[in-house]
Scaffold this motif. Structure first.
Motif: not given
Length: 97
Positions: A49-73
């Motif tokens: 809440d209050g973040s523009a984006a979420y950069i994940t390093i692990v496999k993401n299975t959950k839905e989030y209300p903000i864009p999820v970016i692939n951190g492995i890249a």
């Protein structure tokens, strides 16, 4: 006030810190005012809440209300430019909300 971007890996220590510093540097080079925070996976929901984006390093299975970016890249460099463009768009979209 800087826009917040969350980066998470399992422990919130090594990998997420590495990605956060790389992304911070890339954003600064583009003149984008954003604060990239590295957190552990269990804390992500508190920061979404209050973040523009979420950069994940692990496999993401959950839905989030903000864009999820692939951190492995950002670690491997493969697809980094594409993911960075997604991040820039997420930050721009967040600013106009």
């Amino acid at each position: 006030m800087a826009v917040r971007v969350v980066v998470a890996c399992g422990s919130g220590v090594a990998t997420s810190q590495t990605v956060a510093s790389k992304v911070n540097r890339m954003l600064k080079e583009k003149g984008v005012d954003a604060a990239v925070e590295a957190v552990d996976l269990k804390s992500v929901d508190r920061y979404i809440d209050g973040s523009a984006a979420y950069i994940t390093i692990v496999k993401n299975t959950k839905e989030y209300p903000i864009p999820v970016i692939n951190g492995i890249a950002f670690l491997t460099g493969v697809g980094k430019d594409k993911e960075f463009e997604k991040l820039l768009k997420a930050i721009e979209d967040f600013k106009v909300r």
